[in-house]
Design an enzyme around this catalytic site. Structure first.
Site, PDB file in Angstrom:
ATOM      1  N   THR A   1      -9.907   1.198 -18.769  1.00 38.29           N
ATOM      2  CA  THR A   1      -9.736   0.479 -17.494  1.00 38.29           C
ATOM      3  C   THR A   1     -10.867   0.928 -16.567  1.00 38.29           C
ATOM      4  O   THR A   1     -11.702   1.751 -16.963  1.00 38.29           O
ATOM      5  CB  THR A   1      -8.401   0.860 -16.819  1.00 38.29           C
ATOM      6  OG1 THR A   1      -8.428   2.271 -16.565  1.00 38.29           O
ATOM      7  CG2 THR A   1      -7.199   0.510 -17.668  1.00 38.29           C
TER       8      THR A   1
ATOM      9  N   SER B   1      -0.205  11.644 -16.157  1.00 36.64           N
ATOM     10  CA  SER B   1      -1.328  11.824 -17.077  1.00 36.64           C
ATOM     11  C   SER B   1      -1.226  13.199 -17.693  1.00 36.64           C
ATOM     12  O   SER B   1      -0.767  14.146 -17.040  1.00 36.64           O
ATOM     13  CB  SER B   1      -2.644  11.715 -16.293  1.00 36.64           C
ATOM     14  OG  SER B   1      -3.711  12.157 -17.093  1.00 36.64           O
TER      15      SER B   1
ATOM     16  N   GLN C   1     -10.610  15.458  -0.501  1.00 38.23           N
ATOM     17  CA  GLN C   1     -10.359  14.523  -1.612  1.00 38.23           C
ATOM     18  C   GLN C   1      -9.065  14.891  -2.348  1.00 38.23           C
ATOM     19  O   GLN C   1      -8.367  14.025  -2.851  1.00 38.23           O
ATOM     20  CB  GLN C   1     -11.548  14.504  -2.565  1.00 38.23           C
ATOM     21  CG  GLN C   1     -12.780  13.921  -1.888  1.00 38.23           C
ATOM     22  CD  GLN C   1     -13.880  13.524  -2.849  1.00 38.23           C
ATOM     23  OE1 GLN C   1     -13.772  13.686  -4.050  1.00 38.23           O
ATOM     24  NE2 GLN C   1     -14.955  12.992  -2.304  1.00 38.23           N
TER      25      GLN C   1
ATOM     26  N   LYS D   1      -1.242  14.888 -10.294  1.00 38.00           N
ATOM     27  CA  LYS D   1      -0.363  14.489 -11.410  1.00 38.00           C
ATOM     28  C   LYS D   1       0.599  15.626 -11.779  1.00 38.00           C
ATOM     29  O   LYS D   1       1.743  15.361 -12.167  1.00 38.00           O
ATOM     30  CB  LYS D   1      -1.200  14.059 -12.616  1.00 38.00           C
ATOM     31  CG  LYS D   1      -2.009  12.786 -12.391  1.00 38.00           C
ATOM     32  CD  LYS D   1      -1.143  11.554 -12.103  1.00 38.00           C
ATOM     33  CE  LYS D   1      -1.953  10.267 -12.113  1.00 38.00           C
ATOM     34  NZ  LYS D   1      -1.146   9.071 -11.808  1.00 38.00           N
TER      35      LYS D   1
ATOM     36  N   ASP E   1       0.881  -1.180   0.000  1.00 29.38           N
ATOM     37  CA  ASP E   1       0.000   0.000   0.000  1.00 29.38           C
ATOM     38  C   ASP E   1       0.909   1.217   0.000  1.00 29.38           C
ATOM     39  O   ASP E   1       1.662   1.440   0.957  1.00 29.38           O
ATOM     40  CB  ASP E   1      -0.891  -0.034   1.255  1.00 29.38           C
ATOM     41  CG  ASP E   1      -1.868   1.142   1.303  1.00 29.38           C
ATOM     42  OD1 ASP E   1      -1.593   2.194   0.682  1.00 29.38           O
ATOM     43  OD2 ASP E   1      -2.909   0.998   1.972  1.00 29.38           O
TER      44      ASP E   1
ATOM     45  N   TYR F   1      -7.320  15.026  -9.036  1.00 32.89           N
ATOM     46  CA  TYR F   1      -6.465  14.182  -9.889  1.00 32.89           C
ATOM     47  C   TYR F   1      -5.436  15.042 -10.627  1.00 32.89           C
ATOM     48  O   TYR F   1      -4.232  14.739 -10.619  1.00 32.89           O
ATOM     49  CB  TYR F   1      -7.361  13.440 -10.875  1.00 32.89           C
ATOM     50  CG  TYR F   1      -6.647  12.431 -11.739  1.00 32.89           C
ATOM     51  CD1 TYR F   1      -6.299  11.186 -11.234  1.00 32.89           C
ATOM     52  CD2 TYR F   1      -6.347  12.720 -13.072  1.00 32.89           C
ATOM     53  CE1 TYR F   1      -5.656  10.244 -12.040  1.00 32.89           C
ATOM     54  CE2 TYR F   1      -5.716  11.785 -13.878  1.00 32.89           C
ATOM     55  CZ  TYR F   1      -5.375  10.547 -13.353  1.00 32.89           C
ATOM     56  OH  TYR F   1      -4.732   9.623 -14.156  1.00 32.89           O
TER      57      TYR F   1
ATOM     58  N   VAL G   1      -7.121   5.199 -21.492  1.00 31.75           N
ATOM     59  CA  VAL G   1      -7.101   3.733 -21.585  1.00 31.75           C
ATOM     60  C   VAL G   1      -8.379   3.153 -20.980  1.00 31.75           C
ATOM     61  O   VAL G   1      -8.873   3.623 -19.941  1.00 31.75           O
ATOM     62  CB  VAL G   1      -5.863   3.170 -20.835  1.00 31.75           C
ATOM     63  CG1 VAL G   1      -5.831   1.648 -20.931  1.00 31.75           C
ATOM     64  CG2 VAL G   1      -4.579   3.767 -21.395  1.00 31.75           C
TER      65      VAL G   1
ATOM     66  N   ASN H   1       2.743   3.186 -10.464  1.00 32.94           N
ATOM     67  CA  ASN H   1       1.516   3.152 -11.271  1.00 32.94           C
ATOM     68  C   ASN H   1       0.248   3.413 -10.452  1.00 32.94           C
ATOM     69  O   ASN H   1      -0.729   3.934 -10.971  1.00 32.94           O
ATOM     70  CB  ASN H   1       1.429   1.768 -11.950  1.00 32.94           C
ATOM     71  CG  ASN H   1       0.079   1.509 -12.558  1.00 32.94           C
ATOM     72  OD1 ASN H   1      -0.216   2.001 -13.646  1.00 32.94           O
ATOM     73  ND2 ASN H   1      -0.766   0.745 -11.880  1.00 32.94           N
TER      74      ASN H   1
HETATM   75  N1  LIG Z   1      -6.947   4.770 -17.522  1.00 33.13           N
HETATM   76  C1  LIG Z   1      -6.613   5.923 -18.057  1.00 33.13           C
HETATM   77  O1  LIG Z   1      -7.269   6.396 -19.010  1.00 33.13           O
HETATM   78  C2  LIG Z   1      -5.422   6.677 -17.566  1.00 33.13           C
HETATM   79  C3  LIG Z   1      -5.065   7.873 -18.231  1.00 33.13           C
HETATM   80  C4  LIG Z   1      -3.944   8.582 -17.804  1.00 33.13           C
HETATM   81  C5  LIG Z   1      -3.211   8.091 -16.730  1.00 33.13           C
HETATM   82  N2  LIG Z   1      -3.586   6.940 -16.088  1.00 33.13           N
HETATM   83  C6  LIG Z   1      -2.756   6.481 -14.958  1.00 33.13           C
HETATM   84  O2  LIG Z   1      -2.387   5.134 -15.153  1.00 33.13           O
HETATM   85  C7  LIG Z   1      -2.219   4.487 -13.879  1.00 33.13           C
HETATM   86  C8  LIG Z   1      -3.045   3.224 -13.830  1.00 33.13           C
HETATM   87  O3  LIG Z   1      -4.399   3.580 -14.074  1.00 33.13           O
HETATM   88  P1  LIG Z   1      -5.557   2.499 -14.325  1.00 33.13           P
HETATM   89  O4  LIG Z   1      -6.439   3.090 -15.355  1.00 33.13           O
HETATM   90  O5  LIG Z   1      -4.999   1.142 -14.520  1.00 33.13           O
HETATM   91  O6  LIG Z   1      -6.322   2.581 -12.913  1.00 33.13           O
HETATM   92  P2  LIG Z   1      -7.234   1.517 -12.137  1.00 33.13           P
HETATM   93  O7  LIG Z   1      -7.789   0.523 -13.084  1.00 33.13           O
HETATM   94  O8  LIG Z   1      -8.175   2.322 -11.309  1.00 33.13           O
HETATM   95  O9  LIG Z   1      -6.169   0.775 -11.173  1.00 33.13           O
HETATM   96  C9  LIG Z   1      -5.549   1.484 -10.154  1.00 33.13           C
HETATM   97  C10 LIG Z   1      -4.677   0.540  -9.358  1.00 33.13           C
HETATM   98  O10 LIG Z   1      -4.054   1.306  -8.299  1.00 33.13           O
HETATM   99  C11 LIG Z   1      -4.222   0.588  -7.099  1.00 33.13           C
HETATM  100  N3  LIG Z   1      -4.146   1.452  -5.915  1.00 33.13           N
HETATM  101  C12 LIG Z   1      -4.926   2.482  -5.548  1.00 33.13           C
HETATM  102  N4  LIG Z   1      -4.517   2.992  -4.368  1.00 33.13           N
HETATM  103  C13 LIG Z   1      -3.446   2.269  -3.979  1.00 33.13           C
HETATM  104  C14 LIG Z   1      -2.575   2.289  -2.858  1.00 33.13           C
HETATM  105  N5  LIG Z   1      -2.751   3.169  -1.851  1.00 33.13           N
HETATM  106  N6  LIG Z   1      -1.562   1.409  -2.812  1.00 33.13           N
HETATM  107  C15 LIG Z   1      -1.362   0.516  -3.802  1.00 33.13           C
HETATM  108  N7  LIG Z   1      -2.179   0.408  -4.876  1.00 33.13           N
HETATM  109  C16 LIG Z   1      -3.208   1.282  -4.958  1.00 33.13           C
HETATM  110  C17 LIG Z   1      -5.574  -0.093  -7.247  1.00 33.13           C
HETATM  111  O11 LIG Z   1      -5.731  -1.128  -6.279  1.00 33.13           O
HETATM  112  P3  LIG Z   1      -7.183  -1.679  -5.796  1.00 33.13           P
HETATM  113  O12 LIG Z   1      -7.605  -2.701  -6.810  1.00 33.13           O
HETATM  114  O13 LIG Z   1      -6.905  -2.262  -4.452  1.00 33.13           O
HETATM  115  O14 LIG Z   1      -8.118  -0.501  -5.748  1.00 33.13           O
HETATM  116  C18 LIG Z   1      -5.458  -0.589  -8.678  1.00 33.13           C
HETATM  117  O15 LIG Z   1      -4.685  -1.772  -8.713  1.00 33.13           O
HETATM  118  C19 LIG Z   1      -2.616   5.528 -12.834  1.00 33.13           C
HETATM  119  O16 LIG Z   1      -1.464   6.190 -12.362  1.00 33.13           O
HETATM  120  C20 LIG Z   1      -3.474   6.498 -13.619  1.00 33.13           C
HETATM  121  O17 LIG Z   1      -3.506   7.788 -13.036  1.00 33.13           O
HETATM  122  C21 LIG Z   1      -4.670   6.229 -16.480  1.00 33.13           C
END
Ligand SMILES: NC(=O)c1ccc[n+]([C@@H]2O[C@H](COP(=O)([O-])OP(=O)(O)OC[C@H]3O[C@@H](n4cnc5c(N)ncnc54)[C@H](OP(=O)(O)O)[C@@H]3O)[C@@H](O)[C@H]2O)c1
Length: 246
Positions: free
Chosen positions: A205, A155, A119, A174, A74, A170, A203, A101
């Site tokens: 997700t 991001s 928040q 970032k 964590d 957010y 992405v 990540n």
């Molecule tokens: N998706 C997009 O469009 C997008 C765009 C730009 C940047 N990003 C960046 O890409 C990265 C991954 O994004 P994603 O889309 O894959 O997000 P996601 O699907 O929401 O996954 C986030 C991950 O972070 C974990 N997490 C949250 N708080 C945590 C903590 N305190 N300690 C350890 N793990 C923690 C979550 O664990 P739990 O399962 O336990 O909640 C999950 O595994 C992030 O940095 C995000 O800001 C994403």
């Protein structure tokens, strides 16, 4: 799981050992898959160990070249970070790559005028301070690596050049993460540690929602910075291997 000898590809270096935070789902999980496919021994960090174990078992069943070890991690918990880093070093060896990540709070429901500052604090705690603390904890180990890399998954939402209203917690987290990238890259240049921010693009997700690009493409943008050659860039902000504005 054991460290593999350094392998070079035309594009860069295959890391021996990589730690990815927030890797039980989404982009982090896919980064683990792509690195393990290359032959890297991957530590899959998850704040919920059961979820991390399940994700690691899924990857192991795919018969990837590198091993995958789940690890409770964590990024907002100093003790969890300390235990995780100690365990990686004692059970596998020194880290070559840290991928920060993990992130939370893509706060589409808020605006800068009426934002809940609690928040914003929470977003900073995970997305900025979590990543910063991870680098500091991994530094002694990274310094012993022959090809150390830090990738801060950021991001374009944090880019001041295109900053607008919306998702204030957010965005700020970032932007601040990008500042951390700049500071650390400068201070760690002498240690040959390449530190970069990467935007994976929009992405598909849980965080990005439907309509974004495939997770494999977003993860590839991150893996590029994890596998940079020794003369690769540091202190930059990239998507798909190309610079984007701060
Ligand atoms: N998706 C997009 O469009 C997008 C765009 C730009 C940047 N990003 C960046 O890409 C990265 C991954 O994004 P994603 O889309 O894959 O997000 P996601 O699907 O929401 O996954 C986030 C991950 O972070 C974990 N997490 C949250 N708080 C945590 C903590 N305190 N300690 C350890 N793990 C923690 C979550 O664990 P739990 O399962 O336990 O909640 C999950 O595994 C992030 O940095 C995000 O800001 C994403």
């Amino acid at each position: 799981m054991a460290r593999k000898p350094t392998e070079r590809t035309r594009a860069g270096i295959v890391p021996g050992i990589a730690l990815v935070t927030g890797a039980n789902r989404g982009i982090g999980l896919e980064v683990c898959r792509q690195l393990a496919r290359l032959g890297t021994s991957v530590v899959l960090g998850a704040r919920d160990f059961a979820k991390g174990k399940e994700a690691a078992e899924q990857l192991a069943s795919e018969g990837l070249r590198g091993g995958v070890m789940p690890c409770q991690l964590d990024v907002t918990d100093d003790r969890s970070i300390e235990f995780a880093v100690e365990r990686v070093i004692s059970e596998i060896g020194d880290l070559d790559v840290l991928v920060n990540n993990a992130a939370i709070l893509y706060d589409t429901w808020q605006s800068a005028i009426d934002v809940d500052l609690e928040q914003v604090r929470q977003a900073l705690e995970t997305n900025t301070f979590g990543a910063w603390t991870m680098v500091r904890a991994c530094l002694p180990s990274l310094r012993r690596s022959a090809h150390p890399r830090v990738v801060n998954v950021s991001s374009e939402a944090g880019s001041l050049a295109s900053m607008g209203g919306g998702t204030p917690a957010y965005n700020l987290s970032k932007t601040a993460l990008n500042a951390v990238t700049r500071m650390l890259a400068d201070e760690l240049r002498g240690d040959r540690i390449l530190v970069n921010s990467v935007c994976p693009g929009w992405v598909d997700t849980d965080m990005g929602g439907p309509g974004g690009r495939p997770v494999a493409e977003g993860a590839a943008s991150v893996v590029w910075a994890a596998t940079l050659p020794d003369d690769g860039p540091t202190g930059g902000f990239f998507r798909d291997g190309r610079p984007i504005p701060w």
